[in-house]
Design a protein around this motif. Structure first.
Motif, mmCIF file in Angstrom:
data_model
loop_
_atom_site.group_PDB
_atom_site.id
_atom_site.type_symbol
_atom_site.label_atom_id
_atom_site.label_comp_id
_atom_site.label_asym_id
_atom_site.label_seq_id
_atom_site.Cartn_x
_atom_site.Cartn_y
_atom_site.Cartn_z
ATOM 1 N N GLN A 37 -5.562 5.849 0.055
ATOM 2 C CA GLN A 37 -5.205 5.797 1.492
ATOM 3 C C GLN A 37 -6.209 4.959 2.294
ATOM 4 O OE1 GLN A 37 -2.346 7.217 2.844
ATOM 5 N NE2 GLN A 37 -2.985 5.949 4.632
ATOM 6 N N GLN A 38 -7.533 5.131 1.993
ATOM 7 C CA GLN A 38 -8.564 4.343 2.694
ATOM 8 C C GLN A 38 -8.410 2.874 2.374
ATOM 9 O OE1 GLN A 38 -12.344 6.009 1.523
ATOM 10 N NE2 GLN A 38 -12.037 7.934 2.707
ATOM 11 N N ALA A 39 -8.086 2.585 1.083
ATOM 12 C CA ALA A 39 -7.897 1.186 0.726
ATOM 13 C C ALA A 39 -6.715 0.606 1.464
ATOM 14 C CB ALA A 39 -7.703 1.072 -0.786
ATOM 15 N N ALA B 141 -6.891 10.025 -1.683
ATOM 16 C CA ALA B 141 -7.661 9.702 -0.459
ATOM 17 C C ALA B 141 -8.238 8.302 -0.535
ATOM 18 C CB ALA B 141 -8.760 10.736 -0.275
ATOM 19 N N ILE B 142 -8.727 7.951 -1.787
ATOM 20 C CA ILE B 142 -9.295 6.602 -1.947
ATOM 21 C C ILE B 142 -8.225 5.564 -1.737
ATOM 22 C CG2 ILE B 142 -10.290 5.050 -3.656
ATOM 23 C CD1 ILE B 142 -11.713 7.520 -4.829
ATOM 24 N N ASP C 236 -5.553 1.554 4.406
ATOM 25 C CA ASP C 236 -5.944 1.344 5.831
ATOM 26 C C ASP C 236 -6.801 0.105 5.981
ATOM 27 O OD1 ASP C 236 -4.533 3.589 6.534
ATOM 28 O OD2 ASP C 236 -6.311 4.929 6.483
ATOM 29 N N ALA C 237 -7.733 -0.104 5.027
ATOM 30 C CA ALA C 237 -8.606 -1.279 5.107
ATOM 31 C C ALA C 237 -7.790 -2.546 4.977
ATOM 32 C CB ALA C 237 -9.678 -1.194 4.023
ATOM 33 N N THR D 164 0.843 -1.209 0.000
ATOM 34 C CA THR D 164 0.000 0.000 0.000
ATOM 35 C C THR D 164 0.871 1.248 0.000
ATOM 36 O OG1 THR D 164 -0.138 -0.167 2.399
ATOM 37 C CG2 THR D 164 -1.922 -1.145 1.142
#
Length: 336
Positions: free
Chosen positions: A51-53, A48-49, A55-56, A24
């Motif tokens: 980064q969220q991926a 941002a997308i 973190d998930a 990531t």
């Protein structure tokens, strides 16, 4: 631009299977190095997308790691438990084999031991029964011994009472013999006194001539002439001797005389009054009064002088007690 971003993402995901966190990070770094220009703020949105991926993916990796660790622990415990059970079963099997070998080797001794154990149990039961019987016999013997002690105590007490009664009987026999001897002596003396001191005597009373008197010799000595006598007859006190007052005056005034008053109550108690210098005088109306009378001794309380008291009043005064069963007045010549 969208296809380019997607291809970059897929190529980065395929290239990094060992460490998801580094994957990531490299995706985001590669995206930054491309320096893609677009209208508006689409660059920031894609970043941002990503980064969220990332973190998930990290969170899922963390869950997977925890699950793997839990499964590993359970597997280790199960394996250890199976090993322990297997060891216990092995030990148990070995122990059972040893026991079987011992049983086979000492089967006869075991049978004998069991027989002895059974016999010992029976003997123990018999001993308990005999013990209870002995306790019962001991209690019965204790009761019998207690009864024997009580009987011996009663017997001893009875023997002591018998000895005491025998001693009392012996004393009573001696007292009775003494009383009988005294009575015999009194009878003999009475027979002799009867000759010396008769029960009756005749007295010449001056101008009144001879008069027969009863004599009391058994109260205070011989020679007492009875001048008044009352005795209980059929529940009533009746006069059976009453010498006339003038005859009494004639006797007591001729010489000095004593007067003795004697009483017996219904309970057998006696009382008396003994006087000296007894004399009478007659009034013009033929009533007789005490001229002189000196008290010598008395168990009857006498207050004051009886001189000048009417003779009949004095007689009745000493006999005021209704419980009297014998009342007697006697006179005797005073011997100086």
């Amino acid at each position: 631009m969208d296809q380019t971003i997607l291809n970059l993402l897929l190529s980065n995901l395929d290239a990094c299977q060992e460490d998801s966190a580094s994957e990531t990070s490299s995706i985001i770094s590669g995206f930054d190095s491309m320096n893609i220009r677009c209208q508006g703020n689409c660059y920031q949105k894609v970043k941002a997308i990503l980064q969220q991926a990332a973190d998930a993916i990290k969170f899922k990796d963390w869950q997977i790691d925890n699950l793997i660790m839990a499964l590993k622990r359970n597997t280790d415990v199960k394996i250890s438990s199976e090993n322990n059970v297997s060891g216990v079963e092995q030990k148990k099997t070995d122990k059972d084999k040893n026991i079987e070998e011992i049983i086979l080797r000492y089967e006869n001794q075991l049978k004998e031991a069991l027989a002895l154990l059974k016999e010992s149990s029976l003997m123990l039961k018999n001993c308990e029964t005999q013990k209870q019987q002995l306790k019962d016999e001991l209690a019965e013997k204790t009761k019998v011994v207690s009864q024997l002690k009580e009987a011996n105590a009663l017997s001893k007490e009875s023997n002591e009472r018998v000895r005491s009664l025998e001693i009392q009987e012996h004393k009573l026999e001696q007292q009775l013999a003494t009383k009988i001897t005294a009575i015999d002596v009194q009878i003999i003396n009475f027979e002799q006194d009867k000759k010396i001191y008769p029960d009756q005597t005749e007295v010449f009373c001056g101008r009144y001539g001879p008069h027969l008197f009863q004599v009391s010799n058994d109260i205070v000595g011989p020679g007492w002439l009875i001048i008044w006598r009352m005795a209980m007859v059929n529940g009533a006190l009746k006069t059976n001797v009453n010498v006339k007052h003038e005859i009494v005056q004639s006797i007591v005034n001729s010489q000095r005389h004593e007067l003795y008053i004697y009483k017996v109550d219904e309970e057998g108690r006696t009382s008396y009054a003994h006087f000296d210098n007894f004399s009478l005088y007659a009034s013009p109306h033929s009533f007789y009064y005490v001229k002189s009378l000196d008290l010598l001794s008395s168990s009857i309380k006498v207050c004051g002088s009886l001189v000048n008291t009417q003779y009949s009043t004095m007689i009745n005064g000493f006999n005021s007690n209704n419980k009297c069963v014998l009342y007697q007045l006697m006179i005797r010549e005073k011997h100086i």
